[in-house]
Write a protein that holds these residues in place. Structure first.
Motif, PDB file in Angstrom:
ATOM      1  N   GLU A 141      16.378   0.291  43.605  1.00 14.91           N
ATOM      2  CA  GLU A 141      17.038   0.731  42.347  1.00 14.91           C
ATOM      3  C   GLU A 141      16.260   1.620  41.509  1.00 14.91           C
ATOM      4  N   ARG A 145      17.342   5.414  39.853  1.00 12.67           N
ATOM      5  CA  ARG A 145      17.400   5.679  38.666  1.00 12.67           C
ATOM      6  C   ARG A 145      16.777   7.061  38.219  1.00 12.67           C
ATOM      7  N   ARG A 151      18.304  10.103  44.325  1.00 10.11           N
ATOM      8  CA  ARG A 151      19.549   9.439  44.961  1.00 10.11           C
ATOM      9  C   ARG A 151      19.834  10.331  46.253  1.00 10.11           C
TER      10      ARG A 151
END
Length: 289
Positions: A141, A145, A151
């Motif tokens: 995570e 972010r 990503r």
């Protein structure tokens, strides 16, 4: 490493250690100490549980019977708050600051001696793979972010991971932090010590460690923060690449590379710099697309 660890060992365990000096290099640092009998030792703090470090001490004692120069872990102590101290034998030799072809050849040859060493130790766990999956040791995570680019890379990591239950398999001894910094060399260039088992021993594919070696060398070669006198040359990195191309299935290379990428992206987000994070993104994309 802080003085309070040595003081705690003396106060709580009565070891009578005399501080000789501190070694601040590495993630945890180390303290050089002298035992009451005059023997020198090294005190480190581990990144693994007390149970794993006790197992590590037992396994390394067995590995030594194969004339492999690993340190005897003489005392493992639970400091509380998840901290574990290890008092271990001080091995001879010194570290290398600028690796050359001989350096990596020696490390790879030493790693070959790990083949099959844990065939009789099925209770030793494999090194955990972190591939952006739910429940992995390293959560994704914080990386996700960061940016769309991060990503996209995590998407590539998950694609490379394939089997959701993928793990490292084999019965070799695995040093999960197989780096130039964790080797001691004698005056002839031979390895006199394989040190820093502070993540604990693991059982699996010994080439998992060689991918770690390649990843750290690649980062040192690419990072602008690397001192020019310590930066490995392109031929040194290529030498490790060639070994892995011969000895490791390409899909496994990408999977292990994906793990190292996730690991170091997480570390650089937590404790590193934006420049380091960007370099690790570059390295991940170089093999994962």
């Amino acid at each position: 490493m802080s003085l309070d660890v040595v003081q705690a060992l003396n106060e709580w365990a009565g070891l009578g250690l005399e501080l000789v000096g501190l070694i601040e290099e590495g993630q945890s640092g180390a303290a050089c100490v002298r035992r009451p009998d005059g023997r020198d030792a090294i005190v480190t703090t581990a990144f693994a549980s007390i149970e794993l470090m006790r197992q590590t001490a037992d396994v390394l004692a067995e590995v030594r019977t194969h004339e492999i120069p690993v340190p005897l872990h003489e005392f493992v102590f639970d400091l509380g708050d998840g901290r574990v101290a290890v008092v271990q034998e001080r091995l001879p030799g010194s570290t290398v600051t600028k690796p050359d072809a001989g350096t990596v050849d020696a490390i790879i040859a030493m790693n070959e001696r790990f083949a099959g060493l844990l065939a009789n130790r099925p209770e030793v766990a494999p090194p955990p793979l972190s591939l952006g999956r739910p429940g992995d040791q390293i959560p994704a995570e914080l990386i996700e972010r960061h940016s769309p680019r991060a990503r996209r890379l995590l998407h590539a990591v998950r694609r490379v991971a394939g089997d959701p239950d993928a793990e490292v398999v084999g019965d070799d001894l695995v040093h999960v932090d197989l780096t130039v910094a964790n080797m001691l060399f004698d005056a002839t260039g031979a390895i006199s010590g394989v040190i820093d088992w502070n993540y604990g021993v693991a059982r699996g594919d010994r080439y998992f460690g060689v991918v770690k070696l390649l990843h750290t060398l690649s980062f040192a070669a690419a990072s602008p923060d690397t001192d020019v006198d310590c930066r490995p040359t392109a031929d040194v990195v290529a030498r490790v690449e060639e070994v892995l191309a011969r000895c490791l299935d390409p899909d496994m290379l990408r999977r292990y590379w994906a793990h190292q990428t996730v690991n170091m992206l997480y570390v650089s987000r937590r404790w590193g710099t934006e420049e380091a994070f960007t370099t690790y993104l570059d390295l991940g994309e170089s093999k994962l697309g």
